[in-house]
Motif scaffolding. Structure first.
Motif, PDB file in Angstrom:
ATOM      1  N   SER A   1       0.832  -1.202   0.000  1.00 37.94           N
ATOM      2  CA  SER A   1       0.000   0.000   0.000  1.00 37.94           C
ATOM      3  C   SER A   1       0.865   1.250   0.000  1.00 37.94           C
ATOM      4  O   SER A   1       0.554   2.241  -0.676  1.00 37.94           O
ATOM      5  CB  SER A   1      -0.938  -0.003   1.205  1.00 37.94           C
ATOM      6  OG  SER A   1      -1.815  -1.103   1.133  1.00 37.94           O
TER       7      SER A   1
ATOM      8  N   ILE B   1      -2.782   1.506  -8.422  1.00 36.53           N
ATOM      9  CA  ILE B   1      -4.074   1.109  -7.866  1.00 36.53           C
ATOM     10  C   ILE B   1      -4.202  -0.406  -8.008  1.00 36.53           C
ATOM     11  O   ILE B   1      -3.957  -0.967  -9.075  1.00 36.53           O
ATOM     12  CB  ILE B   1      -5.254   1.849  -8.545  1.00 36.53           C
ATOM     13  CG1 ILE B   1      -6.578   1.453  -7.901  1.00 36.53           C
ATOM     14  CG2 ILE B   1      -5.279   1.635 -10.042  1.00 36.53           C
ATOM     15  CD1 ILE B   1      -7.760   2.290  -8.339  1.00 36.53           C
ATOM     16  N   TYR B   2      -4.516  -1.048  -6.905  1.00 37.18           N
ATOM     17  CA  TYR B   2      -4.810  -2.492  -6.908  1.00 37.18           C
ATOM     18  C   TYR B   2      -6.324  -2.591  -7.061  1.00 37.18           C
ATOM     19  O   TYR B   2      -7.055  -2.706  -6.089  1.00 37.18           O
ATOM     20  CB  TYR B   2      -4.344  -3.147  -5.611  1.00 37.18           C
ATOM     21  CG  TYR B   2      -2.859  -3.072  -5.390  1.00 37.18           C
ATOM     22  CD1 TYR B   2      -2.004  -3.938  -6.049  1.00 37.18           C
ATOM     23  CD2 TYR B   2      -2.296  -2.151  -4.518  1.00 37.18           C
ATOM     24  CE1 TYR B   2      -0.634  -3.892  -5.853  1.00 37.18           C
ATOM     25  CE2 TYR B   2      -0.929  -2.098  -4.307  1.00 37.18           C
ATOM     26  CZ  TYR B   2      -0.105  -2.959  -4.977  1.00 37.18           C
ATOM     27  OH  TYR B   2       1.249  -2.908  -4.777  1.00 37.18           O
ATOM     28  N   ASP B   3      -6.798  -2.524  -8.310  1.00 37.08           N
ATOM     29  CA  ASP B   3      -8.231  -2.396  -8.552  1.00 37.08           C
ATOM     30  C   ASP B   3      -8.904  -3.736  -8.848  1.00 37.08           C
ATOM     31  O   ASP B   3      -9.705  -3.865  -9.745  1.00 37.08           O
ATOM     32  CB  ASP B   3      -8.499  -1.393  -9.665  1.00 37.08           C
ATOM     33  CG  ASP B   3      -7.852  -1.773 -10.975  1.00 37.08           C
ATOM     34  OD1 ASP B   3      -6.932  -2.608 -10.957  1.00 37.08           O
ATOM     35  OD2 ASP B   3      -8.258  -1.237 -12.011  1.00 37.08           O
TER      36      ASP B   3
ATOM     37  N   GLN C   1      -2.883   8.472  -5.678  1.00 41.49           N
ATOM     38  CA  GLN C   1      -3.170   7.359  -4.783  1.00 41.49           C
ATOM     39  C   GLN C   1      -2.684   7.733  -3.394  1.00 41.49           C
ATOM     40  O   GLN C   1      -1.540   8.159  -3.225  1.00 41.49           O
ATOM     41  CB  GLN C   1      -2.475   6.079  -5.267  1.00 41.49           C
ATOM     42  CG  GLN C   1      -2.685   4.857  -4.409  1.00 41.49           C
ATOM     43  CD  GLN C   1      -4.110   4.358  -4.414  1.00 41.49           C
ATOM     44  OE1 GLN C   1      -4.993   5.013  -3.902  1.00 41.49           O
ATOM     45  NE2 GLN C   1      -4.322   3.193  -4.999  1.00 41.49           N
TER      46      GLN C   1
ATOM     47  N   ASN D   1      -6.254   4.964   0.876  1.00 35.58           N
ATOM     48  CA  ASN D   1      -7.025   4.350  -0.201  1.00 35.58           C
ATOM     49  C   ASN D   1      -6.389   3.042  -0.671  1.00 35.58           C
ATOM     50  O   ASN D   1      -7.093   2.075  -0.953  1.00 35.58           O
ATOM     51  CB  ASN D   1      -7.162   5.309  -1.386  1.00 35.58           C
ATOM     52  CG  ASN D   1      -8.204   6.373  -1.158  1.00 35.58           C
ATOM     53  OD1 ASN D   1      -8.971   6.318  -0.191  1.00 35.58           O
ATOM     54  ND2 ASN D   1      -8.237   7.363  -2.030  1.00 35.58           N
TER      55      ASN D   1
ATOM     56  N   GLN E   1      -8.220  -0.519  -0.655  1.00 34.93           N
ATOM     57  CA  GLN E   1      -8.341  -1.311  -1.883  1.00 34.93           C
ATOM     58  C   GLN E   1      -7.787  -2.719  -1.680  1.00 34.93           C
ATOM     59  O   GLN E   1      -8.406  -3.711  -2.100  1.00 34.93           O
ATOM     60  CB  GLN E   1      -7.616  -0.615  -3.033  1.00 34.93           C
ATOM     61  CG  GLN E   1      -8.263   0.675  -3.456  1.00 34.93           C
ATOM     62  CD  GLN E   1      -7.333   1.601  -4.186  1.00 34.93           C
ATOM     63  OE1 GLN E   1      -6.157   1.296  -4.418  1.00 34.93           O
ATOM     64  NE2 GLN E   1      -7.838   2.761  -4.561  1.00 34.93           N
ATOM     65  N   ASN E   2      -6.640  -2.806  -1.042  1.00 34.42           N
ATOM     66  CA  ASN E   2      -6.051  -4.118  -0.774  1.00 34.42           C
ATOM     67  C   ASN E   2      -6.922  -4.939   0.169  1.00 34.42           C
ATOM     68  O   ASN E   2      -7.112  -6.141  -0.033  1.00 34.42           O
ATOM     69  CB  ASN E   2      -4.642  -3.966  -0.204  1.00 34.42           C
ATOM     70  CG  ASN E   2      -3.606  -3.771  -1.274  1.00 34.42           C
ATOM     71  OD1 ASN E   2      -3.650  -4.419  -2.304  1.00 34.42           O
ATOM     72  ND2 ASN E   2      -2.674  -2.878  -1.035  1.00 34.42           N
TER      73      ASN E   2
ATOM     74  N   LYS F   1     -13.187  -5.583  -8.411  1.00 33.74           N
ATOM     75  CA  LYS F   1     -12.936  -4.491  -9.351  1.00 33.74           C
ATOM     76  C   LYS F   1     -14.112  -3.522  -9.386  1.00 33.74           C
ATOM     77  O   LYS F   1     -13.922  -2.307  -9.372  1.00 33.74           O
ATOM     78  CB  LYS F   1     -12.640  -5.045 -10.739  1.00 33.74           C
ATOM     79  CG  LYS F   1     -12.169  -3.991 -11.719  1.00 33.74           C
ATOM     80  CD  LYS F   1     -11.677  -4.652 -12.987  1.00 33.74           C
ATOM     81  CE  LYS F   1     -10.972  -3.705 -13.890  1.00 33.74           C
ATOM     82  NZ  LYS F   1      -9.671  -3.287 -13.433  1.00 33.74           N
TER      83      LYS F   1
ATOM     84  N   ILE G   1     -14.160  -1.555  -5.983  1.00 33.94           N
ATOM     85  CA  ILE G   1     -13.031  -0.626  -5.843  1.00 33.94           C
ATOM     86  C   ILE G   1     -13.160   0.546  -6.814  1.00 33.94           C
ATOM     87  O   ILE G   1     -12.977   1.704  -6.427  1.00 33.94           O
ATOM     88  CB  ILE G   1     -11.693  -1.366  -6.010  1.00 33.94           C
ATOM     89  CG1 ILE G   1     -11.473  -2.287  -4.813  1.00 33.94           C
ATOM     90  CG2 ILE G   1     -10.534  -0.384  -6.168  1.00 33.94           C
ATOM     91  CD1 ILE G   1     -10.344  -3.278  -4.972  1.00 33.94           C
TER      92      ILE G   1
ATOM     93  N   PHE H   1     -13.635   4.273  -5.275  1.00 35.60           N
ATOM     94  CA  PHE H   1     -12.467   5.144  -5.298  1.00 35.60           C
ATOM     95  C   PHE H   1     -12.392   5.835  -6.635  1.00 35.60           C
ATOM     96  O   PHE H   1     -11.541   6.216  -7.208  1.00 35.60           O
ATOM     97  CB  PHE H   1     -11.187   4.340  -5.003  1.00 35.60           C
ATOM     98  CG  PHE H   1     -11.228   3.665  -3.670  1.00 35.60           C
ATOM     99  CD1 PHE H   1     -10.861   4.365  -2.526  1.00 35.60           C
ATOM    100  CD2 PHE H   1     -11.658   2.363  -3.529  1.00 35.60           C
ATOM    101  CE1 PHE H   1     -10.899   3.757  -1.286  1.00 35.60           C
ATOM    102  CE2 PHE H   1     -11.693   1.746  -2.296  1.00 35.60           C
ATOM    103  CZ  PHE H   1     -11.321   2.434  -1.182  1.00 35.60           C
TER     104      PHE H   1
END
Length: 191
Positions: free
Chosen positions: A30, A39-41, A52, A56, A60-61, A184, A187, A191
């Motif tokens: 992160s 972004i880990y979307d 980022q 956030n 997301q993670n 996905k 997220i 975000f």
């Protein structure tokens, strides 16, 4: 023996080790995401973004890990009623370790990707040999990381559920794809 440790570490280390490793890795990834605008979307998706924040990226993670956990635990209970929550959570956390390592290639790729023209100008684009070699190498690293992540997921699931049937793995892979789609959507909308 060492290959077994590499491809199925779940048989060797305790659940506390995986919980700590997965949590620390999530936090470090992160931080990397915030530093390099990643972004880990999704469960298996990593992309560049314009901005980022650390908070956030953590959220997301966590969303991706929890959604994968829900699917793995549900499938695990269907396969073996003795599947433990901590095992499904550890598999979800550990599955993402190679993906977090893969995200370290993004800072190497970014300067090259920034040179890419708009679609209308592709016929005039002539990348250097070094750029193409780097992108190709990063592509192979990414593919290897994704394959290794899936191997960890499958072997972790088999260990956690004591599964011996091939179609249980099909359920896990379908669950992975569905979890990725749902994560996905959540997220990208949040975000």
């Amino acid at each position: 023996m060492k290959t077994k440790l590499l491809f199925n570490p779940f048989e060797k280390f305790s659940e506390l080790t995986f919980l700590m490793l997965g949590t620390v890795s999530l936090l470090i990834a992160s931080w990397i995401a915030a530093a390099f605008h990643i972004i880990y979307d999704g469960v298996i998706n990593i992309h560049l973004t314009t901005e980022q924040s650390f908070v956030n990226a953590v959220l997301q993670n966590v969303i991706a890990v929890l959604i994968l956990f829900i699917f793995l635990y549900g499938i695990g209970i269907a396969v073996n009623r003795r599947t433990r929550i901590v095992d499904a959570l550890n598999i979800s956390l550990t599955f993402r370790l190679p993906l977090y390592l893969m995200s370290l290639t993004i800072p190497i790729q970014k300067p090259i990707l920034d040179k890419l023209p708009d679609v209308k100008e592709w016929e005039h684009f002539k990348p250097s040999g070094i750029d193409m070699a780097l992108l190709t190498a990063m592509g192979f690293i990414s593919i290897a990381a994704l394959i290794y992540a899936v191997v960890l997921l499958v072997n972790g699931f088999k260990t956690a559920t004591n599964s011996k049937k091939w179609y249980h793995i099909v359920y896990v892979l379908l669950g992975l794809l569905l979890a990725d789609f749902i994560a996905k959507q959540i997220i990208l909308n949040a975000f």
